[in-house]
Design a protein around this motif. Structure first.
Motif, PDB file in Angstrom:
ATOM      1  N   THR A 165       0.827  -1.206   0.000  1.00 12.10           N
ATOM      2  CA  THR A 165       0.000   0.000   0.000  1.00 12.10           C
ATOM      3  C   THR A 165       0.860   1.255   0.000  1.00 12.10           C
ATOM      4  N   GLN A 168       2.843   1.757  -3.307  1.00  8.64           N
ATOM      5  CA  GLN A 168       1.941   2.157  -4.389  1.00  8.64           C
ATOM      6  C   GLN A 168       1.517   3.616  -4.245  1.00  8.64           C
ATOM      7  N   GLN A 169       1.247   4.063  -3.021  1.00  4.91           N
ATOM      8  CA  GLN A 169       0.922   5.470  -2.792  1.00  4.91           C
ATOM      9  C   GLN A 169       2.033   6.378  -3.331  1.00  4.91           C
ATOM     10  N   LEU A 171       4.468   5.614  -5.513  1.00  2.57           N
ATOM     11  CA  LEU A 171       4.593   5.499  -6.971  1.00  2.57           C
ATOM     12  C   LEU A 171       3.527   6.324  -7.687  1.00  2.57           C
ATOM     13  N   ASP A 172       2.301   6.277  -7.185  1.00  2.00           N
ATOM     14  CA  ASP A 172       1.213   7.049  -7.798  1.00  2.00           C
ATOM     15  C   ASP A 172       1.492   8.547  -7.705  1.00  2.00           C
ATOM     16  N   LEU A 173       2.003   8.984  -6.557  1.00  4.91           N
ATOM     17  CA  LEU A 173       2.322  10.399  -6.379  1.00  4.91           C
ATOM     18  C   LEU A 173       3.461  10.817  -7.311  1.00  4.91           C
ATOM     19  N   ARG A 175       4.188   9.497 -10.171  1.00  2.00           N
ATOM     20  CA  ARG A 175       3.634   9.549 -11.526  1.00  2.00           C
ATOM     21  C   ARG A 175       2.842  10.844 -11.726  1.00  2.00           C
ATOM     22  N   GLU A 176       2.070  11.214 -10.714  1.00  2.00           N
ATOM     23  CA  GLU A 176       1.285  12.451 -10.791  1.00  2.00           C
ATOM     24  C   GLU A 176       2.177  13.673 -10.953  1.00  2.00           C
ATOM     25  N   SER A 202      11.582   0.764  -9.085  1.00  2.00           N
ATOM     26  CA  SER A 202      10.697   1.043 -10.215  1.00  2.00           C
ATOM     27  C   SER A 202      11.458   1.034 -11.539  1.00  2.00           C
ATOM     28  N   GLU A 256       1.793  -1.347  -9.364  1.00  2.00           N
ATOM     29  CA  GLU A 256       1.664  -0.799 -10.704  1.00  2.00           C
ATOM     30  C   GLU A 256       2.698   0.305 -10.881  1.00  2.00           C
TER      31      GLU A 256
END
Length: 257
Positions: A165, A168-169, A171-173, A175-176, A202, A256
């Motif tokens: 979790t 992933q948080q 990685l998402d940030l 990417r954003e 990554s 992801e």
């Protein structure tokens, strides 16, 4: 990149693993073999378990090879489970509060890696840490922020889920924010009973992670602690493993990228 090791098994004096092997962690602090950075001189730290539930800790900003206190402590502290870490900073200051391992209640955590372009995401990651945990943030490293966020994400109840979790948080940030530098995360966690090791990046350059199981103990580290590397096993990238004296349980991280 930092270097670290962890031990679990029959109680031993720390000097047996910190100083005596021919490629001990102290040797690695001067001459790492599997790292972009050869010298790790930006401080060091110890964390160990004994009769008390919470671990003992010692941190210093001196290079590990030059601190006489470390030699004395390692000669007299005996533990069935301990962490040791030598630091090569990726940008944050050399201070005791930035030296690993980090602790919270009965947990210890140490890390080799970095969040790419950390300053661009630091504000948001800090705000994901709940107020009751943020008061335990002593330093300025991304490592400590990741650790406290894992605690917030349920590390006590389900370590594998908490790590997934949290990563992933982040990685998402990243990417954003259109960050192209990698998230690299090779780490060690313990609650005083079990140990979990994680190797992830990554990109295709996850920091190294090895383990070796002996008759009455297991050792995990950034590099083998002997120059031959005989019977040291490399953990594959993308794996989180629960490792102990008589078991090795591997979990594939589901992220992801």
């Amino acid at each position: 990149m930092c270097r670290w090791m962890a031990y679990q098994g029959s109680p031993v004096y720390l000097e047996q693993w910190l100083f005596e092997p021919d490629h001990s962690l102290i040797h690695q602090s001067l001459s790492a073999r599997k790292s972009e950075v050869t010298v790790n001189a930006d401080g060091f730290g110890l964390g160990w378990y004994d009769e008390r539930e919470e671990p003992g800790q010692y941190h210093e900003i001196l290079p590990a090879w030059s601190d006489c206190n470390l030699k004395s402590l390692a000669r007299h502290i005996k533990s069935p489970l301990f962490f040791a870490h030598v630091r090569a900073s990726t940008g944050t200051s050399t201070a005791r509060s930035n030296c690993h391992p980090f602790g919270y209640k009965n947990w210890l955590f140490m890390h080799n890696g970095q969040i790419g372009q950390y300053e661009q995401v630091r504000w948001q990651i800090d705000r994901w840490i709940p107020e009751h945990l943020y008061s335990h943030r002593r330093g300025s490293t991304d490592s400590e922020a990741i650790f406290l966020l894992m605690v917030a994400n349920g590390l006590d109840e389900n370590p594998v889920k908490a790590v997934n979790t949290t990563l992933q948080q982040i990685l998402d940030l990243m990417r954003e924010k259109n960050i192209e530098e990698p998230l690299r995360f090779t780490s060690m966690l313990s609650n005083g009973r079990d140990m979990w090791a994680v190797r992830f990046s990554s990109d295709d350059h996850a920091p190294s992670l090895y383990y070796k199981q002996f008759g009455e103990h297991v050792v995990v580290g950034s590099e083998p602690l002997d120059l031959s590397g005989h019977e040291w096993h490399l953990v594959e990238p993308g794996q989180m493993v629960r490792v102990g004296v008589d078991h090795y349980q591997s979990n594939q991280l589901s992220l992801e990228i």
